[in-house]
Design a protein around this motif. Structure first.
Motif, mmCIF file in Angstrom:
data_model
loop_
_atom_site.group_PDB
_atom_site.id
_atom_site.type_symbol
_atom_site.label_atom_id
_atom_site.label_comp_id
_atom_site.label_asym_id
_atom_site.label_seq_id
_atom_site.Cartn_x
_atom_site.Cartn_y
_atom_site.Cartn_z
ATOM 1 N N VAL A 79 24.726 -45.260 33.206
ATOM 2 C CA VAL A 79 25.549 -45.991 34.171
ATOM 3 C C VAL A 79 25.332 -45.458 35.585
ATOM 4 C CG1 VAL A 79 27.928 -46.480 34.877
ATOM 5 C CG2 VAL A 79 27.297 -46.612 32.461
ATOM 6 N N ALA A 134 23.789 -47.581 38.635
ATOM 7 C CA ALA A 134 24.604 -47.775 39.840
ATOM 8 C C ALA A 134 23.887 -47.229 41.071
ATOM 9 C CB ALA A 134 25.957 -47.086 39.661
ATOM 10 N N PRO A 193 25.476 -42.044 27.956
ATOM 11 C CA PRO A 193 25.895 -43.320 28.568
ATOM 12 C C PRO A 193 26.284 -43.150 30.035
ATOM 13 C CG PRO A 193 26.910 -43.044 26.410
ATOM 14 C CD PRO A 193 26.261 -41.740 26.745
#
Length: 404
Positions: free
Chosen positions: A371, A375, A367
């Motif tokens: 992310v 980003a 995860p």
């Protein structure tokens, strides 16, 4: 104004669908590659760590040192300094030790009926199961009484069982190890492949006294495996074992150890450091395509500014300020990064699943990697969109209205 700017940006992208898709392709591939590469690297790390942990819980291994003859040192483990009594002394005198299992091993040709197989035969004690986290799947393991009586009994791995007996039950059958008959009393539960690529199920275990006296004709042991009470005390146990063996072997302060003590914690830490470095390297290599995607965003946004010069001039003539024009084009670049990131996440997760299914590799979806990649894709869109957006915002409205 923000909502209106997003609407204008989306409409501008939909007005040039093919160009928008090609622009996002670099971001999509970059994000997907980062997620897939990191999942492969983390899968390798978990596989290595589970394989090492499968060798035994809180495992300490004591092996003989190297023989030194006429100033020349032989291979590691060539000494014959360790004995069963050393193992017994460790179990008796060293604190925070759960179990101790001395072992000897050698390759032998095994015969069962009209089948034969070449494998490693290990002589050990009943504590071996606890120390090495092993279980018996069929039948039973030999007892301390069998060790004391030097019984000709054997517990075989699942690979050996399949090679010699196929689907038949091996328990109660007779095999010959170096022409000596042994009765099979159990089959070990499968442990699969080791971190080094070896088959952990291709082994035969027999009582250590039987191996020493009836097969190999030796009095020393080749390895002492020790299970510490916990990972926290493993270094203390290691130091106590070294001190005890030095005292038992009569070594003075100016003499080196005639044995080697290692623990699996340091091996796991080294393996984790190596695999983490590999994972980081794979992630950086994949992230290069994100930078290429960012350059693509800048290129296409510069084209868009050029194409919409008159539009920018009209907006400024109607009262649009520097911040309004800057926000409009910056949002357009960010939207490309966001859409590319979302599609890239789906591509990366799907690629990891396909790799695991087709290649049989162990992959772990992180995860944090998802992310971070998303980003980064948004940040790339923003960073490479600033220059074109600023260029559009700084256009002179009179010059822009005259632009053909």
């Amino acid at each position: 104004m923000f909502k209106e700017s997003v609407t204008i940006a989306v409409n501008a992208l939909l007005g040039n669908k093919l160009r928008s898709v090609l622009t996002m392709l670099g971001i999509i591939i970059g994000v997907g590659a980062v997620i897939a590469m990191i999942s492969i690297g983390m899968g390798v790390r978990d596989k290595v760590q589970s394989s090492i942990a499968g060798l035994g819980s809180n495992l300490i291994m004591v092996s003989p040192g190297a023989v030194k003859s006429a100033g020349v040192r032989q291979a590691a483990g060539s000494n014959t300094s360790l004995t069963i009594k050393d193992a017994q002394a460790i179990a008796r005198d060293v604190s925070d030790v759960n179990a101790v299992a001395p072992t000897v091993s050698r390759q032998y040709q095994i015969v069962a009926g009209n089948q034969n197989w070449n494998t490693q035969v290990q002589g050990t004690t009943p504590e071996f199961l606890e120390v090495r986290n092993m279980n018996v799947d069929v039948g039973s393991f030999f007892t301390n009484q069998a060790v004391d009586a030097r019984d000709r009994v054997a517990v075989i791995g699942s690979t050996v069982a399949q090679s010699l007996f196929g689907d038949a039950n091996p328990v109660g059958q007779t095999i010959r190890i170096d022409k000596s008959p042994f009765r099979v009393i159990g089959v070990l539960a499968s442990k699969g492949q080791s971190a080094g690529g070896g088959d952990q199920d291709d082994v035969i275990l027999i009582p250590i006294t039987t191996a020493q006296e009836r097969l190999m004709g030796i009095t020393y042991v080749q390895m002492i495996s020790i299970q510490a009470a916990s990972e926290e005390v493993i270094y203390g146990v290691q130091a106590e074992v070294a001190a005890l063996l030095r005292a038992r072997h009569g070594l003075t302060n100016d003499q080196g150890d005639d044995f080697t003590v290692r623990n699996m914690v340091s091996v796991m830490e080294t393996a984790a450091t190596t695999t983490d470095t590999i994972t980081l390297l794979l992630g950086f290599i994949a992230a290069i395509s994100l930078l290429v995607g960012g350059i693509g965003i800048m290129n296409i946004m510069l084209v868009s500014v050029t194409e919409r010069t008159r539009e920018i001039g009209i907006r400024k003539a109607l009262g649009a300020r520097y911040q309004n024009i800057l926000m409009q084009f910056l949002i357009e670049a960010v939207v490309i990064g966001v859409l590319g990131g979302v599609i890239g996440i789906a591509l990366g997760v799907g690629s990891s699943a396909v790799i695991a299914s087709i290649a049989g590799w162990n992959t772990v979806i992180s995860p944090l990697a998802i992310v971070a990649a998303f980003a980064f894709s948004v940040a790339i869109g923003m960073f490479f969109g600033i220059y074109p957006a600023r260029k559009a915002a700084l256009l002179d409205p009179i010059v822009a209205l005259r632009y053909e």
